[in-house]
Design an enzyme around this catalytic site. Structure first.
Site, PDB file in Angstrom:
ATOM      1  N   ASP A  39     -18.609   0.780  63.237  1.00 57.81           N
ATOM      2  CA  ASP A  39     -17.228   1.368  63.082  1.00 57.81           C
ATOM      3  C   ASP A  39     -16.259   0.904  64.134  1.00 57.81           C
ATOM      4  OD1 ASP A  39     -16.164   3.768  61.138  1.00 57.81           O
ATOM      5  OD2 ASP A  39     -14.978   3.447  62.970  1.00 57.81           O
ATOM      6  N   ILE A  40     -15.189   0.338  64.021  1.00 58.86           N
ATOM      7  CA  ILE A  40     -13.924  -0.099  64.808  1.00 58.86           C
ATOM      8  C   ILE A  40     -13.711   1.126  65.503  1.00 58.86           C
ATOM      9  CG2 ILE A  40     -12.133   0.345  63.645  1.00 58.86           C
ATOM     10  CD1 ILE A  40     -11.202  -2.703  64.477  1.00 58.86           C
ATOM     11  N   ASN A  97     -17.390   9.989  52.825  1.00 57.72           N
ATOM     12  CA  ASN A  97     -16.332  10.539  52.295  1.00 57.72           C
ATOM     13  C   ASN A  97     -15.802  10.225  50.947  1.00 57.72           C
ATOM     14  OD1 ASN A  97     -16.316  11.955  54.706  1.00 57.72           O
ATOM     15  ND2 ASN A  97     -15.351  10.140  55.603  1.00 57.72           N
ATOM     16  N   GLU A 105     -10.527   7.240  53.762  1.00 57.77           N
ATOM     17  CA  GLU A 105      -9.436   6.243  54.096  1.00 57.77           C
ATOM     18  C   GLU A 105      -9.643   4.757  53.343  1.00 57.77           C
ATOM     19  OE1 GLU A 105      -8.835   6.581  58.479  1.00 57.77           O
ATOM     20  OE2 GLU A 105      -7.771   8.398  58.142  1.00 57.77           O
ATOM     21  N   VAL A 106     -10.828   4.288  53.285  1.00 56.82           N
ATOM     22  CA  VAL A 106     -11.067   2.956  52.694  1.00 56.82           C
ATOM     23  C   VAL A 106     -11.661   2.904  51.479  1.00 56.82           C
ATOM     24  CG1 VAL A 106     -12.170   0.711  53.338  1.00 56.82           C
ATOM     25  CG2 VAL A 106     -11.251   2.012  55.287  1.00 56.82           C
ATOM     26  N   HIS A 110     -18.594   3.514  51.621  1.00 59.87           N
ATOM     27  CA  HIS A 110     -19.177   3.167  52.757  1.00 59.87           C
ATOM     28  C   HIS A 110     -19.912   4.614  53.012  1.00 59.87           C
ATOM     29  CE1 HIS A 110     -15.081   4.420  53.293  1.00 59.87           C
ATOM     30  NE2 HIS A 110     -15.399   5.027  54.430  1.00 59.87           N
TER      31      HIS A 110
HETATM   32  P1  5GP Z   1     -13.281   6.858  55.827  1.00 53.74           P
HETATM   33  O1  5GP Z   1     -12.306   7.699  56.425  1.00 53.74           O
HETATM   34  O2  5GP Z   1     -12.588   6.137  54.707  1.00 53.74           O
HETATM   35  O3  5GP Z   1     -14.801   7.523  55.322  1.00 53.74           O
HETATM   36  O4  5GP Z   1     -13.974   6.046  56.939  1.00 53.74           O
HETATM   37  C1  5GP Z   1     -13.461   4.739  57.141  1.00 53.74           C
HETATM   38  C2  5GP Z   1     -14.013   4.099  58.616  1.00 53.74           C
HETATM   39  O5  5GP Z   1     -13.758   2.654  58.534  1.00 53.74           O
HETATM   40  C3  5GP Z   1     -13.314   4.947  59.701  1.00 53.74           C
HETATM   41  O6  5GP Z   1     -14.419   5.574  60.633  1.00 53.74           O
HETATM   42  C4  5GP Z   1     -12.646   3.570  60.387  1.00 53.74           C
HETATM   43  O7  5GP Z   1     -12.795   3.717  61.817  1.00 53.74           O
HETATM   44  C5  5GP Z   1     -13.298   2.413  59.902  1.00 53.74           C
HETATM   45  N1  5GP Z   1     -12.451   1.162  59.923  1.00 53.74           N
HETATM   46  C6  5GP Z   1     -11.150   0.992  59.417  1.00 53.74           C
HETATM   47  N2  5GP Z   1     -10.833  -0.266  59.665  1.00 53.74           N
HETATM   48  C7  5GP Z   1     -11.890  -0.796  59.974  1.00 53.74           C
HETATM   49  C8  5GP Z   1     -12.162  -2.297  60.480  1.00 53.74           C
HETATM   50  O8  5GP Z   1     -11.426  -3.142  60.238  1.00 53.74           O
HETATM   51  N3  5GP Z   1     -13.192  -2.538  60.897  1.00 53.74           N
HETATM   52  C9  5GP Z   1     -14.414  -1.413  61.064  1.00 53.74           C
HETATM   53  N4  5GP Z   1     -15.369  -1.988  61.748  1.00 53.74           N
HETATM   54  N5  5GP Z   1     -14.150  -0.310  60.708  1.00 53.74           N
HETATM   55  C10 5GP Z   1     -12.997  -0.004  60.380  1.00 53.74           C
END
Ligand code: 5GP
Length: 125
Positions: A39-40, A97, A105-106, A110
């Site tokens: 994760d970034i 999530n 958020e994405v 995942h």
């Molecule tokens: P969500 O809230 O959708 O469950 O988590 C999305 C995750 O994706 C977050 O923890 C965020 O830090 C990670 N993330 C978002 N953009 C990127 C990216 O460009 N690269 C990587 N490696 N992680 C990302």
């Protein structure tokens, strides 16, 4: 911003771009069904994301529509990543999530894999 997990798959999402190699990732594992990368913005000493290679928005449409092979391949990949990272003996946490209340958020399925320290109890905030 949290996503609406009932919307159709958006091939412009950031994880789709990672799968297509359009933006880089710090890869830890890849096979026919899944890709795993750091994760970034890590929220634990180990914070890896495992994603299926198919176009699935969330656990919801994946569990309803993916093939048996995709589901088995993805679930096995999550376990393989945890074992390869040495997380089984100390223990780890999985989190997926889904949608707005889930804080997704994405809009590409995942599973977060957290480890590397005692993680406390479940949900904060
Ligand atoms: P969500 O809230 O959708 O469950 O988590 C999305 C995750 O994706 C977050 O923890 C965020 O830090 C990670 N993330 C978002 N953009 C990127 C990216 O460009 N690269 C990587 N490696 N992680 C990302």
């Amino acid at each position: 911003m949290a996503v609406d997990a009932t919307l159709p798959y958006d091939p412009g999402n950031i994880f789709a771009k990672i799968l297509r190699g359009e933006i880089p990732c710090n890869r830890v594992y890849e096979d026919e069904h899944a890709l795993a990368f750091h994760d970034i913005a890590p929220q634990a000493p180990v914070h890896v994301l495992v994603i299926p290679k198919g176009q699935w928005v969330s656990w919801d449409d994946f569990s309803a529509g993916a093939s048996e092979a995709e589901i088995a391949g993805f679930v096995r990949a999550v376990g393989t990543v945890a074992r390869q990272l040495g997380l089984v003996e100390p223990g780890y946490r999985l989190l997926a999530n889904v949608g707005a209340s889930g804080g997704q958020e994405v809009p590409h399925l995942h599973v977060h894999l957290f480890g590397g320290k005692p993680l406390g109890r479940m949900i904060a905030g």
